[in-house]
Design a protein around this motif. Structure first.
Motif, PDB file in Angstrom:
ATOM      1  N   UNK A   1      -3.902   7.030   1.861  1.00  0.00           N
ATOM      2  CA  UNK A   1      -2.854   6.633   2.805  1.00  0.00           C
ATOM      3  C   UNK A   1      -1.684   6.018   2.043  1.00  0.00           C
ATOM      4  N   UNK A   2      -0.482   6.490   2.360  1.00  0.00           N
ATOM      5  CA  UNK A   2       0.725   5.977   1.721  1.00  0.00           C
ATOM      6  C   UNK A   2       1.164   4.692   2.426  1.00  0.00           C
ATOM      7  N   UNK A   3       1.549   3.698   1.643  1.00  0.00           N
ATOM      8  CA  UNK A   3       1.959   2.409   2.188  1.00  0.00           C
ATOM      9  C   UNK A   3       3.473   2.244   2.222  1.00  0.00           C
ATOM     10  N   UNK A   4       4.211   3.280   1.860  1.00  0.00           N
ATOM     11  CA  UNK A   4       5.674   3.203   1.888  1.00  0.00           C
ATOM     12  C   UNK A   4       6.174   3.188   3.332  1.00  0.00           C
ATOM     13  N   UNK A   5       7.237   2.457   3.608  1.00  0.00           N
ATOM     14  CA  UNK A   5       7.780   2.421   4.967  1.00  0.00           C
ATOM     15  C   UNK A   5       8.246   3.808   5.428  1.00  0.00           C
TER      16      UNK A   5
ATOM     17  N   UNK B   1       2.362   4.424  -4.507  1.00  0.00           N
ATOM     18  CA  UNK B   1       2.417   3.817  -3.172  1.00  0.00           C
ATOM     19  C   UNK B   1       1.209   4.172  -2.298  1.00  0.00           C
ATOM     20  N   UNK B   2       0.288   4.993  -2.820  1.00  0.00           N
ATOM     21  CA  UNK B   2      -0.850   5.483  -2.035  1.00  0.00           C
ATOM     22  C   UNK B   2      -2.101   4.676  -2.360  1.00  0.00           C
ATOM     23  N   UNK B   3      -2.835   4.287  -1.320  1.00  0.00           N
ATOM     24  CA  UNK B   3      -4.119   3.627  -1.485  1.00  0.00           C
ATOM     25  C   UNK B   3      -5.232   4.622  -1.194  1.00  0.00           C
ATOM     26  N   UNK B   4      -6.244   4.647  -2.049  1.00  0.00           N
ATOM     27  CA  UNK B   4      -7.416   5.504  -1.883  1.00  0.00           C
ATOM     28  C   UNK B   4      -8.606   4.593  -1.661  1.00  0.00           C
ATOM     29  N   UNK B   5      -9.429   4.918  -0.637  1.00  0.00           N
ATOM     30  CA  UNK B   5     -10.584   4.082  -0.323  1.00  0.00           C
ATOM     31  C   UNK B   5     -11.746   4.942   0.166  1.00  0.00           C
TER      32      UNK B   5
END
Length: 63
Positions: free
Chosen positions: A33-37, A15-19
């Motif tokens: 950043x985690x995209x989970x609600x 669920x985590x995006x790395x950029x």
């Protein structure tokens, strides 16, 4: 001046995006950043490896 980072090399690990992005001083930074609600996990790192490690080991408390 509002910061509007342009994210590059966006990768999703669970669920985590790395950029990768450049901060206001022109330094390269990496974020996870985690995209989970209702999770709220988001951190900045100086190295890509640290951001990816944080993404791999992150466990959402919201589950």
């Amino acid at each position: 001046m509002p910061a509007n980072p342009r994210f590059r090399r966006v990768v999703r690990i669970g669920p985590v995006q790395v950029a990768t992005y450049c901060d206001s001083r022109g330094r390269e930074k990496h974020t996870a950043a985690c995209t989970a609600p209702r999770c709220g996990f988001s951190t900045d790192y100086d190295s890509r490896a640290a951001a990816e490690l944080a993404a791999r080991t992150h466990r959402c408390a919201a589950r």
